[in-house]
Design a protein around this motif. Structure first.
Motif, PDB file in Angstrom:
ATOM      1  N   ILE A   5     -24.329 -14.615  -7.884  1.00  0.00           N
ATOM      2  CA  ILE A   5     -23.573 -13.531  -7.300  1.00  0.00           C
ATOM      3  C   ILE A   5     -23.580 -12.306  -8.185  1.00  0.00           C
ATOM      4  CG2 ILE A   5     -21.370 -12.962  -6.293  1.00  0.00           C
ATOM      5  CD1 ILE A   5     -21.932 -15.313  -4.928  1.00  0.00           C
ATOM      6  N   ASN A   7     -25.825 -11.335  -9.977  1.00  0.00           N
ATOM      7  CA  ASN A   7     -27.104 -10.669  -9.862  1.00  0.00           C
ATOM      8  C   ASN A   7     -27.334 -10.095  -8.480  1.00  0.00           C
ATOM      9  OD1 ASN A   7     -27.457 -11.504 -12.378  1.00  0.00           O
ATOM     10  ND2 ASN A   7     -28.969 -13.086 -11.929  1.00  0.00           N
ATOM     11  N   ALA A   8     -26.336 -10.300  -7.579  1.00  0.00           N
ATOM     12  CA  ALA A   8     -26.573  -9.906  -6.198  1.00  0.00           C
ATOM     13  C   ALA A   8     -26.770  -8.402  -6.069  1.00  0.00           C
ATOM     14  CB  ALA A   8     -25.414 -10.345  -5.318  1.00  0.00           C
ATOM     15  N   SER A  10     -28.361  -6.437  -7.998  1.00  0.00           N
ATOM     16  CA  SER A  10     -29.767  -6.124  -8.187  1.00  0.00           C
ATOM     17  C   SER A  10     -30.558  -7.396  -7.979  1.00  0.00           C
ATOM     18  CB  SER A  10     -30.002  -5.600  -9.595  1.00  0.00           C
ATOM     19  OG  SER A  10     -29.836  -6.647 -10.507  1.00  0.00           O
ATOM     20  N   TYR A  11     -31.746  -7.229  -7.456  1.00  0.00           N
ATOM     21  CA  TYR A  11     -32.553  -8.413  -7.228  1.00  0.00           C
ATOM     22  C   TYR A  11     -32.944  -9.047  -8.551  1.00  0.00           C
ATOM     23  CZ  TYR A  11     -35.950 -11.535  -5.291  1.00  0.00           C
ATOM     24  OH  TYR A  11     -36.623 -12.659  -4.939  1.00  0.00           O
ATOM     25  N   MET A 138     -30.622  -5.311  -4.088  1.00  0.00           N
ATOM     26  CA  MET A 138     -30.405  -5.670  -2.689  1.00  0.00           C
ATOM     27  C   MET A 138     -30.080  -4.416  -1.890  1.00  0.00           C
ATOM     28  SD  MET A 138     -31.072  -8.633  -1.655  1.00  0.00           S
ATOM     29  CE  MET A 138     -30.861  -8.503   0.084  1.00  0.00           C
ATOM     30  N   VAL A 162     -23.504  -7.431   0.747  1.00  0.00           N
ATOM     31  CA  VAL A 162     -23.935  -7.423  -0.654  1.00  0.00           C
ATOM     32  C   VAL A 162     -22.836  -6.873  -1.548  1.00  0.00           C
ATOM     33  CG1 VAL A 162     -25.526  -6.360  -2.264  1.00  0.00           C
ATOM     34  CG2 VAL A 162     -26.359  -7.215  -0.089  1.00  0.00           C
TER      35      VAL A 162
END
Lengths: 259, 214
Positions: A5, A7-8, A10-11, A138, A162
């Motif tokens: 989460i 890291n959600a 940024s990919y 994302m 997101v």
């Protein structure tokens, strides 16, 4: 779990642009289309040599772009669990050439080969997509989808989701901590399942209230069905190079398969 | 349980399943988006986010553990809008966690969302009935039948795409029988809680507080 989460947003794991990193500056739209085309082409492949070549290219790409560093390799786990399941079950499905038979169970060669090919293909696709989309936020994927003709409501839905993943994750953490200090320990009983049900219910109720506050706040700021991304990127020479390389790779794979 | 395009692409039938899934999801999402107006987007997005967060929770079952799916609950709350909500959540799962692939997204969404919509039509009235005792029953049947139907669709897709997948298809379905039990208990309790805490508020209306406060 928390990793996913966090890291959600940024990919990739970090937003810091690395010097000389090769996919920086390539438009998200180009990369999305490339990932889609790569999936299509590799899905259509069937010969073992081509699949190994595709996986090889993906691995080289991963090494080159650093797509697997910082925990990102974990995204390969689910697909390989599925492949392991198939590796266990497909050979038992019967086939012309048994390799091994213990009592009523026969392990067939065809099933083994099929499972291995599926494993190669799946890993090539997952790794390839991981490389092509590496370090893409994302949010920029959402905006890119918007400019590619996906309806505005759907991209808004994606962007909102997101945005609130991390918030809900923290909410969940708080509720779970509250359960823990009251001595809750998950087991296999009715109490556990009911508590999880109430947990989900509380998450939903709190998020409904949050959603209503979001709507009001956005109305106050004059929102009307449009987001304005700050970096309206235009296609550049980098995109041309990137497209050329991807097309070359895909053409090479196609030739190797059907020539 | 999500399928990956690499698994289904071995045979023409499998590719047919992928295409069918994509077309079905496209149609369902179009309907779902029409049913949702702009003010409801944040609510639906938060349901998607709950779906995603909950799918990462592990719940003990005997010696192993499972994770919740809750597509039945999403269906009860959202109706046709479950299509876009689940599409977004599954896209995030594919990209951020690596569950399922981009080309199988259509089929996976259809397998999750079609039972969700069916559950909405079958049990939504029951879950909002005046008799408290039925709430749990409505939630239980909604939750377990939705996940069972999803498992059935996924097993059927495996079965159709090749004889060698027969065993895997059966294993997937049998495993989900146990999952459906737990899913039902959890969704049943969730519905009971939601009805008790806010009995008057259906989920997908424009925010009531908004109109009152303005």
């Amino acid at each position: 779990m928390s990793n996913v989460i966090e890291n959600a947003g940024s990919y990739g794991a970090s937003l810091a642009p690395t010097n000389g990193w090769c996919l920086n500056g390539v438009d998200p739209r180009t990369r999305l289309i490339a990932a889609f085309c790569f999936s299509m082409v590799v899905t259509a492949l069937s010969s073992p040599t081509t699949l190994v070549a595709a996986l090889g290219i993906a691995v080289v790409g991963a090494g080159w772009t650093g797509a697997l560093t910082e925990q990102r390799w974990k995204r390969l786990i689910p697909i390989n669990l599925l492949v392991l399941l198939l590796l266990g079950l497909l050979p038992l499905g019967g086939g012309a050439t048994p390799v091994l038979s213990i009592g009523p169970i026969t392990v067939a060669r065809e099933g083994l080969v099929q499972a291995v090919l599926i494993g190669l293909k799946a890993n090539a696709i997952v790794l390839g997509v991981l490389v092509l989309l590496a370090r893409l936020e994302m949010a920029s994927i959402g905006h890119a989808l918007g400019t590619l003709g996906v309806p505005a409501k759907l991209t808004h839905l994606l962007l909102f989701t997101v945005r609130y993943l991390g918030v809900l994750q923290r909410e969940y953490g708080r509720l779970r901590a509250a359960m823990k200090v009251r001595g809750f320990r998950p087991g296999v009983d009715w109490h556990t399942y009911r508590s999880f049900g109430y947990l989900v219910g509380m998450l939903l109720l709190r998020s409904v209230d949050r959603a209503d506050r979001i709507v009001m706040a956005m109305k106050c700021r004059g929102f009307y069905d449009r987001f304005h991304p700050l970096d309206r990127a235009a296609l550049t020479a980098r995109d041309a190079w990137f497209t050329a390389i991807v097309l070359l790779v895909l053409a090479g794979l196609t030739v190797l398969e059907w020539a | 349980m999500h399928l990956h395009e690499a698994v289904l692409s071995d045979s023409p039938q499998g590719i047919g399943v992928l295409c069918l899934g994509a077309v079905g999801t496209l149609a369902g999402t179009a309907l779902g988006l029409r049913a949702m107006d702009h003010e409801q987007v944040p609510r639906v997005a938060l349901v998607s986010a709950v779906f995603f967060v909950v799918s990462l929770i592990h719940i003990p079952l005997g010696v192993t553990s499972i994770h919740l799916t809750l597509n039945g609950l999403v269906g009860l709350l959202l109706g046709w809008t479950a299509f876009p909500a689940l599409l977004v959540a599954l896209l995030l799962q594919a990209v951020l966690v690596g569950h399922g692939g981009l080309l199988a997204l259509g089929f996976n969404t259809l397998a999750m969302a079609l039972p969700a919509v069916a559950v909405f039509y079958l049990f939504q009235r029951m879950s909002e009935s005046k008799h408290r005792s039925i709430h749990f029953f409505a939630g239980f049947t909604a939750g377990s039948s939705a996940i069972l139907s999803s498992a059935f669709l996924i097993s059927a897709a495996l079965w159709v795409s090749g004889e060698s997948f027969e065993l895997a298809a059966k294993a997937v379905f049998l495993f989900h029988l146990a999952v459906a039990m737990i899913e039902g208990l959890v969704v049943g309790s969730t519905v009971v809680l939601l009805r008790q805490v806010c009995p008057e508020r259906p989920f997908l209306t424009t925010p009531q507080g908004l109109q009152e406060r303005m």
